[in-house]
Structure formats: C-alpha cells, structure tokens
Design an enzyme around this catalytic site. Structure first.
Site, PDB file in Angstrom:
ATOM      1  N   SER A 206      38.561  32.331  28.240  1.00 18.93           N
ATOM      2  CA  SER A 206      38.299  33.506  29.107  1.00 18.93           C
ATOM      3  C   SER A 206      38.459  34.951  28.704  1.00 18.93           C
ATOM      4  CB  SER A 206      38.936  32.914  30.520  1.00 18.93           C
ATOM      5  OG  SER A 206      38.249  31.960  31.179  1.00 18.93           O
TER       6      SER A 206
ATOM      7  N   SER B 175      39.319  35.383  37.147  1.00 19.65           N
ATOM      8  CA  SER B 175      38.571  34.429  35.936  1.00 19.65           C
ATOM      9  C   SER B 175      37.553  33.542  36.430  1.00 19.65           C
ATOM     10  CB  SER B 175      39.760  33.741  35.378  1.00 19.65           C
ATOM     11  OG  SER B 175      39.287  33.418  34.075  1.00 19.65           O
TER      12      SER B 175
ATOM     13  N   LYS C 159      35.680  37.174  29.114  1.00 26.11           N
ATOM     14  CA  LYS C 159      35.202  37.927  30.366  1.00 26.11           C
ATOM     15  C   LYS C 159      35.703  39.378  30.094  1.00 26.11           C
ATOM     16  CE  LYS C 159      35.776  33.781  33.000  1.00 26.11           C
ATOM     17  NZ  LYS C 159      36.558  32.614  33.468  1.00 26.11           N
TER      18      LYS C 159
END
Length: 295
Positions: free
Chosen positions: A51, A106, A54
């Site tokens: 993640s 997230s 992101k």
C-alpha cells in the site's frame, strides 16, 4: 575499478555510533531538505511496495485534478478486496475525500474510484501514473500496475524510489496534511465513523516527532512502512520494505530514526563531501566511511 580517498573533513566532529543492523530486507533514510541518503540497505533492490503505492496515487490525483470534483463509485471499486472505506456503488464522493481515505485508512476502493475517475480504468491509470512518476517525479526503477498495491508480479519499485516519491509528495501542502493526519471523521452512505491512521508511530509518537506515515502489507511484500520525522530542524524520510512483522517494521524504523538524529545534525548536511559515480550523486556520511547515494 574505482579508487577513493576520503578527506579528513569527512570524519571531523563525527559521533561514534555503529550503523544499525536490520532484519528488514530493504531500507533507506533520506534527508528531506537536501535529498542526501543518510543510510541504506539494499535500497535499489526491486521490491513489492504493497500500500505504499497509494502515496503515488494520492500525489498524482492532487496534482492532476481538482480535489472538489465529484466521483461516482463503480461496482468494480466497491467490490475490490482488502482494506476499504466501504464505498457504495453509485455513491458520489469528492476526490479530496477519496484521497484522504486512501492515505489515512488505506482504502483500496478509494484507490480504484480515483483511478477510474481520472483515467477511465485501472489499466489506463497505471500507464498514466507510470509516465508521471518517471517524467515528473524522476523515478527510475518503478512500475505500478494498479492504484493500491495489491500484489502483482510486475508491480515493483525500490526503497530509493519510494523515498524520492515521498520527498516529492511532501512538497505539496495537501499531501503533507493527509500524510500526517492522525484521524478523519468519515460519513458515507454505508459507514459513519472516525478513521484512524494505520501508522502506529504517528499515533503513539514515543518521544519521536513523527510528521507522517503510510503502512502496507500483502503476503509477498511483507510489512512495508514509510515514515517522516523531524527533530532539531532536520526532517528525514524512512522507508522499510519486507519486514517479517509489524513489530520489526516499527522497531527498526525507530532504530533508524534514533541512529540518524543521534549521529548527524542539520548543520552538518551541507558539509558532506559529494561526488558522482555512473551519473548518480554520492556523499560521504561524516560519521562513517560508507558511501551513500543522494536521490
């Protein structure tokens, strides 16, 4: 073969402290102001970011669209696996709210909604994002195939590239605000709550001045962590990739922050000796004979 002579000034007034030994597979510490790398371990090794992807999606959206734009959530975004902010199909959400949900909670669904809104599909978004990361941010060893970091064999980057990305993104005030947010009141069609940052150090701040962070995990990537921290006028970025547990990721990030802030002070940064190898800037860290790359 290269031969180097290290100037005596590179060791003057240095503090004696051994460099940390890490279990984490890849890591880097970068000075946010100058871009100097203060520590690295396998920093140019190809890794899976999970993640931490992101961060790239967020800064791309901030720089390429109006955060007030309304985004209509698709069934594809609603049904994505993994961590979500529980968007509903047909729900209209501002781009700003999606970016906040992406960084703070997230949300994979927020990532897909952003990608589809900006580029029409996840596949087209990946092409647009990679072009942006190469041309605007200057990343050299990154290829992203999706907006969220769910595993794909071709979805790769390096700790060095992620540090460069974080440093670039933190120049934007909106990104900096969301990256450093501890919590956010969320009101959606199916979910009303206060979402908290997943970054443990940002919430606990155990004597460290943590200014922001992003976490990541998929099985193939292990635990990944991006952290920014500030002390005595110096702000640094720490990236750790493929830690076997959250505890290791956090403890070794703390270890790197303690080492950096104990070993070097902000006024020392401009005095570092720099030279170039194969087109990449390198510098002598004053407390060590190691060569460290400047990104």
């Amino acid at each position: 073969m290269f031969a180097f002579s290290i100037p005596a000034s590179a060791f003057s007034d240095s503090k004696e402290e051994e460099e940390p030994e890490l279990l984490t597979e890849s890591a880097i510490v970068v000075d946010k102001s100058s871009g100097l790398t203060l520590f690295e371990k396998n920093a140019e090794q190809e890794m899976y970011p999970a993640s931490l992807t992101k961060m790239a999606t967020a800064i791309y959206a901030i720089e390429n669209a109006d955060l007030d734009e309304k985004v209509t959530v698709s069934e594809n975004a609603r049904s994505v696996e993994g961590t979500r902010v529980y968007l509903e199909e047909g729900e209209e959400v501002s781009l700003e709210k999606l970016v906040q949900g992406l960084l703070i909670n997230s949300g994979n669904d927020a990532g897909v909604a952003i990608a589809e809104h900006l580029s029409g599909s996840e596949e087209s978004f990946a092409e647009d994002l990679n072009e942006y990361l190469e041309q605007e941010v200057g990343l050299e060893d990154t290829n992203f195939t999706n907006p969220h970091g769910l595993h794909d064999e071709d979805h790769v980057t390096t700790a060095a590239d992620l540090a460069k990305l974080t440093r670039y993104a933190l120049k934007d005030p909106d990104f900096k605000e969301y990256f450093g947010a501890e919590e956010l009141d969320w009101k959606g069609e199916s979910w009303e709550t206060t979402i908290l940052s997943h970054h443990r150090l940002l919430l606990e701040d155990k004597g460290l001045t943590i200014t922001g962070g992003k976490t990541g995990y998929v099985e193939k990537s292990g635990n990944t962590l991006a952290t920014s921290a500030k002390e005595d006028g110096m702000e640094v970025i720490v990236i750790t990739l493929k830690s076997d547990s959250q505890d290791i990721a956090y403890s070794e990030t703390e270890k790197l922050l303690d080492y950096t802030f104990d070993t070097i002070e902000a006024p020392d940064i401009p005095e570092m000796e720099a030279f170039s190898i194969k087109g990449k800037e390198r510098a002598f860290f004053k407390s060590s004979s190691l060569l460290n790359m400047v990104n």
